[in-house]
Design an enzyme around this catalytic site. Structure first.
Site, PDB file in Angstrom:
ATOM      1  N   ASP A  64     -40.972 -50.131 -20.309  1.00 31.52           N
ATOM      2  CA  ASP A  64     -41.352 -48.911 -21.037  1.00 31.52           C
ATOM      3  C   ASP A  64     -40.327 -47.772 -20.963  1.00 31.52           C
ATOM      4  O   ASP A  64     -39.804 -47.481 -19.883  1.00 31.52           O
ATOM      5  CB  ASP A  64     -42.640 -48.329 -20.467  1.00 31.52           C
ATOM      6  CG  ASP A  64     -43.724 -49.346 -20.235  1.00 31.52           C
ATOM      7  OD1 ASP A  64     -43.563 -50.506 -20.631  1.00 31.52           O
ATOM      8  OD2 ASP A  64     -44.747 -48.973 -19.647  1.00 31.52           O
ATOM      9  N   TRP A  88     -39.905 -58.686 -14.450  1.00 27.71           N
ATOM     10  CA  TRP A  88     -40.858 -57.661 -13.976  1.00 27.71           C
ATOM     11  C   TRP A  88     -41.599 -58.295 -12.805  1.00 27.71           C
ATOM     12  O   TRP A  88     -42.461 -59.130 -13.008  1.00 27.71           O
ATOM     13  CB  TRP A  88     -41.820 -57.328 -15.116  1.00 27.71           C
ATOM     14  CG  TRP A  88     -42.680 -56.135 -14.849  1.00 27.71           C
ATOM     15  CD1 TRP A  88     -42.468 -54.874 -15.280  1.00 27.71           C
ATOM     16  CD2 TRP A  88     -43.899 -56.097 -14.102  1.00 27.71           C
ATOM     17  NE1 TRP A  88     -43.470 -54.049 -14.842  1.00 27.71           N
ATOM     18  CE2 TRP A  88     -44.358 -54.767 -14.117  1.00 27.71           C
ATOM     19  CE3 TRP A  88     -44.647 -57.041 -13.410  1.00 27.71           C
ATOM     20  CZ2 TRP A  88     -45.537 -54.379 -13.482  1.00 27.71           C
ATOM     21  CZ3 TRP A  88     -45.809 -56.649 -12.764  1.00 27.71           C
ATOM     22  CH2 TRP A  88     -46.242 -55.318 -12.820  1.00 27.71           C
ATOM     23  N   TRP A 124     -44.846 -46.569 -11.835  1.00 23.19           N
ATOM     24  CA  TRP A 124     -45.132 -47.012 -13.200  1.00 23.19           C
ATOM     25  C   TRP A 124     -44.991 -45.866 -14.199  1.00 23.19           C
ATOM     26  O   TRP A 124     -44.563 -44.777 -13.852  1.00 23.19           O
ATOM     27  CB  TRP A 124     -46.524 -47.664 -13.236  1.00 23.19           C
ATOM     28  CG  TRP A 124     -46.494 -49.065 -12.667  1.00 23.19           C
ATOM     29  CD1 TRP A 124     -45.524 -49.627 -11.884  1.00 23.19           C
ATOM     30  CD2 TRP A 124     -47.494 -50.074 -12.838  1.00 23.19           C
ATOM     31  NE1 TRP A 124     -45.861 -50.923 -11.558  1.00 23.19           N
ATOM     32  CE2 TRP A 124     -47.057 -51.223 -12.124  1.00 23.19           C
ATOM     33  CE3 TRP A 124     -48.711 -50.129 -13.508  1.00 23.19           C
ATOM     34  CZ2 TRP A 124     -47.802 -52.411 -12.088  1.00 23.19           C
ATOM     35  CZ3 TRP A 124     -49.456 -51.299 -13.474  1.00 23.19           C
ATOM     36  CH2 TRP A 124     -48.996 -52.427 -12.772  1.00 23.19           C
ATOM     37  N   ARG A 188     -54.115 -45.702 -15.625  1.00 28.55           N
ATOM     38  CA  ARG A 188     -52.687 -45.366 -15.527  1.00 28.55           C
ATOM     39  C   ARG A 188     -52.119 -44.656 -16.765  1.00 28.55           C
ATOM     40  O   ARG A 188     -52.787 -44.473 -17.763  1.00 28.55           O
ATOM     41  CB  ARG A 188     -51.862 -46.621 -15.275  1.00 28.55           C
ATOM     42  CG  ARG A 188     -52.036 -47.729 -16.291  1.00 28.55           C
ATOM     43  CD  ARG A 188     -51.121 -48.897 -15.920  1.00 28.55           C
ATOM     44  NE  ARG A 188     -51.376 -50.067 -16.742  1.00 28.55           N
ATOM     45  CZ  ARG A 188     -52.232 -51.029 -16.408  1.00 28.55           C
ATOM     46  NH1 ARG A 188     -52.923 -50.959 -15.290  1.00 28.55           N
ATOM     47  NH2 ARG A 188     -52.405 -52.063 -17.212  1.00 28.55           N
ATOM     48  N   GLU A 243     -53.270 -48.527 -22.634  1.00 25.27           N
ATOM     49  CA  GLU A 243     -52.088 -48.127 -21.882  1.00 25.27           C
ATOM     50  C   GLU A 243     -51.334 -47.045 -22.660  1.00 25.27           C
ATOM     51  O   GLU A 243     -51.466 -46.914 -23.876  1.00 25.27           O
ATOM     52  CB  GLU A 243     -51.155 -49.326 -21.670  1.00 25.27           C
ATOM     53  CG  GLU A 243     -51.762 -50.429 -20.806  1.00 25.27           C
ATOM     54  CD  GLU A 243     -50.758 -51.507 -20.440  1.00 25.27           C
ATOM     55  OE1 GLU A 243     -50.659 -51.843 -19.252  1.00 25.27           O
ATOM     56  OE2 GLU A 243     -50.082 -52.028 -21.344  1.00 25.27           O
TER      57      GLU A 243
HETATM   58  N1  DQQ Z   1     -45.968 -50.822 -18.120  1.00 26.85           N
HETATM   59  C1  DQQ Z   1     -46.064 -50.029 -16.934  1.00 26.85           C
HETATM   60  C2  DQQ Z   1     -47.452 -49.514 -16.902  1.00 26.85           C
HETATM   61  C3  DQQ Z   1     -47.841 -49.553 -18.333  1.00 26.85           C
HETATM   62  C4  DQQ Z   1     -47.217 -50.817 -18.817  1.00 26.85           C
HETATM   63  C5  DQQ Z   1     -45.702 -50.887 -15.755  1.00 26.85           C
HETATM   64  C6  DQQ Z   1     -47.041 -50.873 -20.298  1.00 26.85           C
HETATM   65  O1  DQQ Z   1     -47.524 -48.196 -16.373  1.00 26.85           O
HETATM   66  O2  DQQ Z   1     -49.241 -49.534 -18.501  1.00 26.85           O
HETATM   67  O3  DQQ Z   1     -44.356 -51.301 -15.817  1.00 26.85           O
HETATM   68  O4  DQQ Z   1     -46.041 -51.775 -20.682  1.00 26.85           O
END
Ligand code: DQQ
Length: 566
Positions: A64, A88, A124, A188, A243
């Site tokens: 992101d 990841w 994140w 989140r 998200e």
């Molecule tokens: N990627 C992050 C999160 C989000 C997600 C984690 C969306 O905070 O929700 O790397 O791709």
């Protein structure tokens, strides 16, 4: 489920998704490990899949875009980054780069990484806000010692450093913990904050309760103590996790866009409405805002976790988005990198006030080099016309297709097709003859044409007007069967009866093809790995497989220089 057991679960789910393996959600195919023959390995390792003018770190995993902002003469882009691997997995940190023009970037390394109990399991996604006095601050999600999501703040250590190199995470974090009944795995991505009529700061946090997605609203006087509002800003039933919520004013006074990244299918969708400041609610312009299935797609292809920011330098709103790889996890490990940011897009609303329009920032045109211009090229039925003279793997293409003379030959439209445009693209691929279409471009085509990615249109008669389908069909993009090679598609909201033509802009940059139909009303981003690109040059064609002629009234193509991204 105990919070302590959440981290492996979440990590596992994300690992699958981000590797492109958890594809049942995308209804397409299962990606198997790369072929073990040496030629496949050679393809995978080719440097030719790295992009020339899209942002990507030198190596390792990126997802992101985070907290984009303009501060003291510099654009800042932070991004989800794994400093240890092309996957990841763990230790997700915030990478940081700066630029004066959004084209050339200087890497500043890691802005912050897991270090405190409130983010030890991962830093994140999050967003930037400017506090009074032009003071940037970042809100982000930390995964705590238990692996659950909490919302934190980080401040720049030295505001006189325009590069904002050092960030402080105060010990009074976390600011916001999951409230009762919330599973910390589904909480989140704080948004940029705004100030309401009562002078309080407001943010959104994404949440899933049951299987319903929410944008929860929090308020604060001092950016330290945050209270949950009585109601969420908005929610929808059955949509799964929301998200990266983004909520921003756009277009005429009072219009707002609510954009959500839908975890369950990896789609980015938006709805347009108003912000009821008295009740702190989003009120959609029409009832479809309550049914997430009816929200429009931001981009019909590989595009996720987008985030906008106001560019105070040029008074515009810019959207960044992440384009995931469509190869496999072992491929990413072998090539040592994964993830690209799309070209920053200026976002606006069209005259109807309902439709998002996206267009690449004009700064990208500074990379344009050799120019080819053509006009009035007649594409007879069945024709294939090579557009020669360009470096076909690194180009910016603008085409206008004119259909005035042949509109009466458009085939009848079936309203059911509105439900599933990608299916229509699969069933009516580029070689299927229609009345008007398929016509468009074949990009990244091999010498023998066995590999190509088709970006094309079909026009249908809806009885009085016309529906325009836009597709990017990756199914023949590479000879490698094990890749994720979908056909993407969406309808383009243009008035064919009035205009009689349709425009296409396509940015081709090695393994990414970003296409903007109808002036940016429909956008499709694809990630492709033609084996031919790893060895030799590729070709660009215009084609028409309809039974009627189509005219290219204007064609402008430019070679693109390489951006300096360190
Ligand atoms: N990627 C992050 C999160 C989000 C997600 C984690 C969306 O905070 O929700 O790397 O791709």
């Amino acid at each position: 489920m105990a919070a302590g057991s959440l981290l492996p679960t979440l990590g596992w789910v994300f690992g699958l998704i981000f590797a492109g393996l958890e594809l049942s959600r995308r209804n397409i195919l299962i990606v198997s490990p790369p072929a073990s023959d040496s030629s496949a390995a050679e393809f995978v390792l080719s440097k030719n899949y790295r992009t020339a003018f899209h942002f990507q770190p030198d190596h390792n995993w990126m997802n992101d875009p985070n907290a984009p902002m303009y501060y003291e003469g510099y654009y800042h882009l932070f991004y989800q980054y794994n400093p240890d691997s092309a996957l990841w997995v763990s230790n997700i940190s915030w990478g940081h780069s700066v630029s004066t023009d959004l084209v050339h970037w200087t890497g500043l390394g890691i802005a912050f990484s897991p270090s405190k109990p409130f983010d030890i399991s991962g830093c994140w996604s999050g967003s930037a806000t400017f506090l009074p006095g032009n003071k940037p601050v970042i809100l982000y999600t930390g995964l705590d010692t238990e692996g659950g999501g909490v919302q934190n703040v980080a401040y720049p250590k030295n505001l006189s450093d325009p590069f904002l190199r050092e960030w402080i995470k105060p010990d009074y974090n976390p600011l916001i913990k999951p409230f009762e009944g919330v599973n910390a795995s589904w909480f989140r991505d704080p948004s940029t904050a705004w100030v309401g009529q009562d002078g309080l700061w407001r943010i959104l946090v994404g949440l899933k309760l049951g299987n319903d997605g929410y944008a929860i609203l929090y308020k604060s006087k001092d950016f330290v103590t945050w209270d949950r509002a009585k109601d969420p800003l908005h929610y929808t039933n059955g949509s799964g996790m929301w998200e990266c919520p983004d909520f921003f004013p756009l277009g005429e006074e009072g219009k707002y866009v609510l954009k959500i990244s839908f975890f369950d299918n990896f789609y980015e969708r938006y709805t347009v409405g108003r912000y009821d400041e008295e009740r702190d609610l989003f009120v959609g312009d029409d009832p479809s805002s309550n049914d997430y299935n009816l929200w429009q797609r931001v981009d019909h292809g590989s595009f996720y976790a987008s985030k906008t920011f106001v560019d105070v330098n040029k008074n515009r709103r810019i959207m960044w988005g992440w384009s995931n790889e469509s190869d496999s996890k072992p491929d990413d490990v072998a090539k040592g990198w994964s993830g690209v940011q799309t070209i920053p897009r200026i976002v606006s609303l069209d005259a109807s006030g309902k439709q998002l329009v996206q267009w690449p920032i004009e700064e990208i045109e500074s990379l344009r080099g050799k120019h080819i211009h053509l006009s009035n090229v007649e594409l007879e039925p069945g024709s294939l016309h090579e557009l020669e003279g360009l470096t076909a793997s690194q180009a910016d293409i603008e085409v206008e297709f004119e259909l005035t003379m042949s509109l009466n030959r458009a085939e009848p439209f079936d309203q059911n097709w509105l439900l599933d445009p990608p299916k229509l693209c699969r069933e009516r691929g580029p070689s299927v003859h229609g009345g008007l279409g398929a016509f468009g471009l074949l990009v990244l085509a091999s010498d023998n044409l066995e590999e190509h990615t088709a970006v094309y249109f079909r026009v249908f008669n809806t009885g009085g007007n016309y529906a325009v389908l836009m597709c990017t069909d990756q199914r023949k993009s590479s000879a490698r069967n094990e890749l994720y090679k979908p056909a993407f598609g969406g309808f383009v909201n243009v008035d064919m009866k009035k205009d009689g033509k349709i425009s296409l802009r396509t940015l081709i940059d090695h393994s990414i093809v970003e296409s903007f139909g109808g002036g940016g009303k429909t956008v499709i981003t694809s990630r492709v790995y033609p084996t031919s690109l790893s060895k030799s040059s590729t070709h660009l064609y215009a084609f028409n497989n309809g039974t009627e002629s189509v005219k290219i009234s204007e064609f402008n193509g430019w070679n693109m220089a390489k951006a300096i991204i360190s």
